[in-house]
Scaffold this active site. Structure first.
Site, PDB file in Angstrom:
ATOM      1  N   LYS A  60       1.511  -2.213 158.435  1.00 48.55           N
ATOM      2  CA  LYS A  60       0.564  -3.292 158.757  1.00 48.55           C
ATOM      3  C   LYS A  60       0.934  -3.953 160.084  1.00 48.55           C
ATOM      4  CE  LYS A  60      -2.108  -2.914 155.192  1.00 48.55           C
ATOM      5  NZ  LYS A  60      -3.464  -2.400 155.357  1.00 48.55           N
ATOM      6  N   SER A 101      -1.596  -8.031 155.893  1.00 45.88           N
ATOM      7  CA  SER A 101      -1.007  -8.511 154.638  1.00 45.88           C
ATOM      8  C   SER A 101       0.047  -9.566 154.913  1.00 45.88           C
ATOM      9  CB  SER A 101      -0.362  -7.316 153.937  1.00 45.88           C
ATOM     10  OG  SER A 101       0.439  -7.743 152.876  1.00 45.88           O
ATOM     11  N   TYR A 135       5.493  -0.051 153.840  1.00 45.94           N
ATOM     12  CA  TYR A 135       4.095  -0.505 153.747  1.00 45.94           C
ATOM     13  C   TYR A 135       3.844  -1.666 154.714  1.00 45.94           C
ATOM     14  CZ  TYR A 135       0.132  -3.248 152.210  1.00 45.94           C
ATOM     15  OH  TYR A 135      -1.019  -3.984 152.209  1.00 45.94           O
ATOM     16  N   TYR A 171      -3.886 -11.056 154.110  1.00 48.87           N
ATOM     17  CA  TYR A 171      -4.192 -11.502 152.748  1.00 48.87           C
ATOM     18  C   TYR A 171      -2.894 -11.857 152.030  1.00 48.87           C
ATOM     19  CZ  TYR A 171      -8.014  -8.105 153.659  1.00 48.87           C
ATOM     20  OH  TYR A 171      -9.028  -7.348 154.190  1.00 48.87           O
ATOM     21  N   TYR A 209     -10.673  -2.025 145.728  1.00 50.51           N
ATOM     22  CA  TYR A 209     -10.744  -3.344 145.056  1.00 50.51           C
ATOM     23  C   TYR A 209     -11.344  -4.421 145.971  1.00 50.51           C
ATOM     24  CZ  TYR A 209      -8.782  -7.664 143.005  1.00 50.51           C
ATOM     25  OH  TYR A 209      -8.600  -8.925 142.508  1.00 50.51           O
ATOM     26  N   LEU A 218     -10.073   9.249 156.625  1.00 51.45           N
ATOM     27  CA  LEU A 218      -9.962   8.769 158.014  1.00 51.45           C
ATOM     28  C   LEU A 218      -9.179   9.744 158.886  1.00 51.45           C
ATOM     29  CD1 LEU A 218      -9.180   4.943 157.881  1.00 51.45           C
ATOM     30  CD2 LEU A 218     -11.377   6.104 157.962  1.00 51.45           C
TER      31      LEU A 218
HETATM   32  P1  NAD Z   1      -7.506  -0.196 147.260  1.00 50.96           P
HETATM   33  O1  NAD Z   1      -6.503   0.891 147.147  1.00 50.96           O
HETATM   34  O2  NAD Z   1      -8.233  -0.631 146.040  1.00 50.96           O
HETATM   35  O3  NAD Z   1      -8.593   0.183 148.368  1.00 50.96           O
HETATM   36  C1  NAD Z   1      -8.290   0.962 149.501  1.00 50.96           C
HETATM   37  C2  NAD Z   1      -9.339   2.073 149.569  1.00 50.96           C
HETATM   38  O4  NAD Z   1      -9.069   2.881 150.713  1.00 50.96           O
HETATM   39  C3  NAD Z   1      -9.316   2.993 148.345  1.00 50.96           C
HETATM   40  O5  NAD Z   1     -10.635   3.103 147.833  1.00 50.96           O
HETATM   41  C4  NAD Z   1      -8.805   4.329 148.890  1.00 50.96           C
HETATM   42  O6  NAD Z   1      -9.371   5.416 148.198  1.00 50.96           O
HETATM   43  C5  NAD Z   1      -9.235   4.242 150.349  1.00 50.96           C
HETATM   44  N1  NAD Z   1      -8.408   5.027 151.273  1.00 50.96           N
HETATM   45  C6  NAD Z   1      -7.063   5.021 151.415  1.00 50.96           C
HETATM   46  N2  NAD Z   1      -6.698   5.849 152.396  1.00 50.96           N
HETATM   47  C7  NAD Z   1      -7.836   6.397 152.904  1.00 50.96           C
HETATM   48  C8  NAD Z   1      -8.103   7.338 153.935  1.00 50.96           C
HETATM   49  N3  NAD Z   1      -7.131   7.908 154.643  1.00 50.96           N
HETATM   50  N4  NAD Z   1      -9.396   7.672 154.170  1.00 50.96           N
HETATM   51  C9  NAD Z   1     -10.399   7.127 153.453  1.00 50.96           C
HETATM   52  N5  NAD Z   1     -10.205   6.233 152.474  1.00 50.96           N
HETATM   53  C10 NAD Z   1      -8.929   5.876 152.197  1.00 50.96           C
HETATM   54  O7  NAD Z   1      -6.775  -1.440 147.953  1.00 50.96           O
HETATM   55  P2  NAD Z   1      -7.275  -2.931 148.136  1.00 50.96           P
HETATM   56  O8  NAD Z   1      -6.446  -3.793 147.252  1.00 50.96           O
HETATM   57  O9  NAD Z   1      -8.734  -3.012 148.075  1.00 50.96           O
HETATM   58  O10 NAD Z   1      -6.761  -3.192 149.618  1.00 50.96           O
HETATM   59  C11 NAD Z   1      -7.610  -3.007 150.739  1.00 50.96           C
HETATM   60  C12 NAD Z   1      -6.789  -3.209 151.994  1.00 50.96           C
HETATM   61  O11 NAD Z   1      -6.192  -4.507 151.967  1.00 50.96           O
HETATM   62  C13 NAD Z   1      -5.626  -2.224 152.151  1.00 50.96           C
HETATM   63  O12 NAD Z   1      -5.509  -1.878 153.505  1.00 50.96           O
HETATM   64  C14 NAD Z   1      -4.426  -3.025 151.685  1.00 50.96           C
HETATM   65  O13 NAD Z   1      -3.241  -2.588 152.308  1.00 50.96           O
HETATM   66  C15 NAD Z   1      -4.800  -4.420 152.149  1.00 50.96           C
HETATM   67  N6  NAD Z   1      -4.157  -5.481 151.354  1.00 50.96           N
HETATM   68  C16 NAD Z   1      -4.272  -5.463 150.000  1.00 50.96           C
HETATM   69  C17 NAD Z   1      -3.637  -6.463 149.260  1.00 50.96           C
HETATM   70  C18 NAD Z   1      -3.676  -6.448 147.751  1.00 50.96           C
HETATM   71  O14 NAD Z   1      -2.808  -7.073 147.130  1.00 50.96           O
HETATM   72  N7  NAD Z   1      -4.645  -5.825 147.120  1.00 50.96           N
HETATM   73  C19 NAD Z   1      -2.923  -7.488 149.906  1.00 50.96           C
HETATM   74  C20 NAD Z   1      -2.851  -7.459 151.288  1.00 50.96           C
HETATM   75  C21 NAD Z   1      -3.473  -6.459 152.012  1.00 50.96           C
HETATM   76  C1  WQD Z   2       3.794 -11.195 142.053  1.00 45.41           C
HETATM   77  C2  WQD Z   2       4.931 -11.900 141.318  1.00 45.41           C
HETATM   78  C3  WQD Z   2       6.848 -10.495 140.991  1.00 45.41           C
HETATM   79  C4  WQD Z   2       4.825  -7.676 138.296  1.00 45.41           C
HETATM   80  C5  WQD Z   2       2.477  -7.384 146.586  1.00 45.41           C
HETATM   81  C6  WQD Z   2       2.708  -6.832 147.956  1.00 45.41           C
HETATM   82  C7  WQD Z   2       1.945  -7.647 148.962  1.00 45.41           C
HETATM   83  C8  WQD Z   2       0.464  -7.699 148.614  1.00 45.41           C
HETATM   84  C9  WQD Z   2       0.282  -8.172 147.210  1.00 45.41           C
HETATM   85  C10 WQD Z   2      -0.495  -5.788 149.738  1.00 45.41           C
HETATM   86  C11 WQD Z   2       6.305 -11.599 141.899  1.00 45.41           C
HETATM   87  C12 WQD Z   2       6.224 -10.852 139.669  1.00 45.41           C
HETATM   88  C13 WQD Z   2       5.113  -8.717 139.137  1.00 45.41           C
HETATM   89  C14 WQD Z   2       5.432  -7.640 137.011  1.00 45.41           C
HETATM   90  C15 WQD Z   2       6.558  -9.696 137.523  1.00 45.41           C
HETATM   91  N1  WQD Z   2      -0.133  -6.406 148.679  1.00 45.41           N
HETATM   92  N2  WQD Z   2       5.971  -9.721 138.760  1.00 45.41           N
HETATM   93  N3  WQD Z   2       6.286  -8.664 136.686  1.00 45.41           N
HETATM   94  O1  WQD Z   2       5.010  -8.567 145.141  1.00 45.41           O
HETATM   95  O2  WQD Z   2       3.883 -10.778 145.707  1.00 45.41           O
HETATM   96  O3  WQD Z   2       2.935  -8.718 146.568  1.00 45.41           O
HETATM   97  O4  WQD Z   2       1.060  -7.380 146.316  1.00 45.41           O
HETATM   98  O5  WQD Z   2      -0.441  -6.123 150.885  1.00 45.41           O
HETATM   99  O6  WQD Z   2       2.113  -7.071 150.194  1.00 45.41           O
HETATM  100  O7  WQD Z   2       4.080  -6.891 148.240  1.00 45.41           O
HETATM  101  O8  WQD Z   2       2.748  -9.163 144.163  1.00 45.41           O
HETATM  102  O9  WQD Z   2       1.707  -8.982 141.948  1.00 45.41           O
HETATM  103  O10 WQD Z   2       3.591  -7.408 142.548  1.00 45.41           O
HETATM  104  O11 WQD Z   2       4.087  -9.812 142.152  1.00 45.41           O
HETATM  105  O12 WQD Z   2       7.340 -10.599 137.169  1.00 45.41           O
HETATM  106  O13 WQD Z   2       5.225  -6.712 136.223  1.00 45.41           O
HETATM  107  O14 WQD Z   2       4.967 -11.393 139.969  1.00 45.41           O
HETATM  108  O15 WQD Z   2       8.256 -10.493 140.883  1.00 45.41           O
HETATM  109  O16 WQD Z   2       7.074 -12.761 141.761  1.00 45.41           O
HETATM  110  P1  WQD Z   2       3.789  -9.327 145.393  1.00 45.41           P
HETATM  111  P2  WQD Z   2       2.980  -8.756 142.665  1.00 45.41           P
END
Ligand code: NAD
Ligand code: WQD
Length: 337
Positions: free
Chosen positions: A152, A124, A148, A176, A11, A59
């Protein structure tokens, strides 16, 4: 200038690839498609009209990853690849530690071998655990409350140690907040495999008629309307933050950490109402119990990224809702046919 993007089919990675290509960088993408689809890569080319190298590799497969480095002249790495589902990480912690932590160790070992010491890492807001105050600054206390988040924090610590051992490294740790939204083209966006864990993809599936209503987890939080407050950030703003961080790591050595959010907190109800207003879609909802591990509010102090990276999120909540819906409406089944 060639940038390796791990997890580039995912994403945030796919949106960042577009910004990199549009800015004139060459990119090399590595992904194992565990949580993404090849179609996302095709769409990147469709949008940017630019091609790039891709390796389907894990990886954890050191030989496959080393091939990527031996066949390309990589200048820097943006490392997105990782597993990200909080609840899943509680059920299968060893898998999460292995994939995220070991995967990063292998990546860094190979980078070191090829003398490539410029790295941007996807951390994160989860590393803050239960924030003692909001907005959260980068020096707020850290204490993730799930495996998770701990992967990080452990990786952040590993990268700090790496820099201490060798000051030629240049590392940017980006924390993020809650990325939502999609590319304005409506061609790429978030495509969860299963029932969405996160709020915006769930709202999208209600809007498209795949799910009946949003279950709001709790209505008695200490917030303006009782529902959880988060710092939602448009994924394109987030992607652009990576380009600013890249300029910094390419130009200096050191290690630094930045919050990437908007600095504004919105509740679950704020988000649903904004989505309804901007898309004219009715989003039915009901209240259920709090979700274990959720916090009442979390939003970023973004002063450091504003001042040191020269980056600020530009898009507002309506833009995020509009673009999320556009992606979902144009792709009711995500990247699946
Ligand atoms: P995502 O799952 O859409 O993208 C991660 C990608 O990494 C996927 O395409 C997956 O196939 C690939 N992947 C996972 N493990 C792998 C491995 N061992 N080797 C090769 N490829 C691998 O997630 P995203 O939302 O795009 O998040 C990207 C990064 O940002 C992640 O590290 C996630 O933890 C971090 N992050 C995401 C969010 C969020 O809410 N989306 C918030 C904070 C941090
Ligand atoms: C947002 C708000 C829920 C779903 C997570 C990870 C964080 C980061 C982003 C990776 C909260 C509420 C949600 C639903 C709801 N990812 N909610 N009904 O929990 O803030 O963060 O994703 O790093 O690390 O923890 O995001 O979108 O799940 O929730 O009421 O079906 O929506 O309680 O208040 P969150 P979220």
């Amino acid at each position: 200038m060639s940038i390796l993007v791990t997890g580039g089919a995912g994403y945030i990675g796919s949106h960042t690839c577009i910004e990199l290509l549009n800015a004139g960088y060459e990119i090399v993408v590595v992904d194992n498609f565990f949580n993404s689809k090849p179609e996302a890569l095709k769409r990147i080319t469709e949008i940017t009209k630019k091609s790039f190298s891709f390796y389907q590799a894990d990886l954890l497969d050191k030989t496959a990853l080393e091939k990527v480095f031996s066949e390309n002249n990589i200048d820097a790495v943006i490392h997105f690849a990782g597993l990200k589902a909080v609840n899943e990480s509680i059920k299968i912690p060893l898998h999460y530690y292995h994939n995220n932590v070991t995967g990063t160790l292998i990546l860094c070992e190979i980078m070191k071998k090829y003398n490539i010491k410029k790295l941007i890492f996807s951390s994160s807001a989860n590393v803050y655990g239960r924030p003692k105050y909001v907005p959260v600054t980068e020096d707020s206390s850290l204490g993730p409350i799930n495996p998770y988040g701990r992967t990080k924090l452990i990786i952040e610590e590993i990268l700090n140690d790496l820099y201490i051992s060798d000051h030629n490294w240049s590392i940017s740790l980006l924390r993020y907040f809650n990325p939502i939204g999609a590319h304005e083209s409506g061609k790429i966006g978030e495509d969860p495999n299963d029932i969405p864990n996160n709020l915006m993809p769930y709202i999208n599936q209600v809007a498209i008629g795949k799910r009946e209503k949003v279950n709001i987890f709790g209505k008695d939080y200490n917030t303006h309307d009782g529902t959880g407050v988060r710092d939602y950030i448009h994924v394109v703003d987030l992607a652009k933050g990576h380009l600013k961080a890249l300029e910094m790591v390419l130009g200096t050595t050191g290690i630094d950490v930045f919050n990437l959010g908007t600095g504004v907190g919105y509740s679950v109800l704020d988000l649903i109402k904004s989505y309804e207003n901007i898309t004219s879609q009715k989003i039915p909802y009901g209240f259920t119990q709090r979700r274990a591990g959720d916090i009442d509010k979390c939003y970023a102090d973004t002063t450091k990224a504003n001042e040191k990276l020269g980056w600020k999120a530009a898009k507002n909540l309506e833009d995020m809702c509009y673009d999320s819906w556009k992606w979902q409406k144009n792709n009711p089944n995500g990247y699946r046919e």
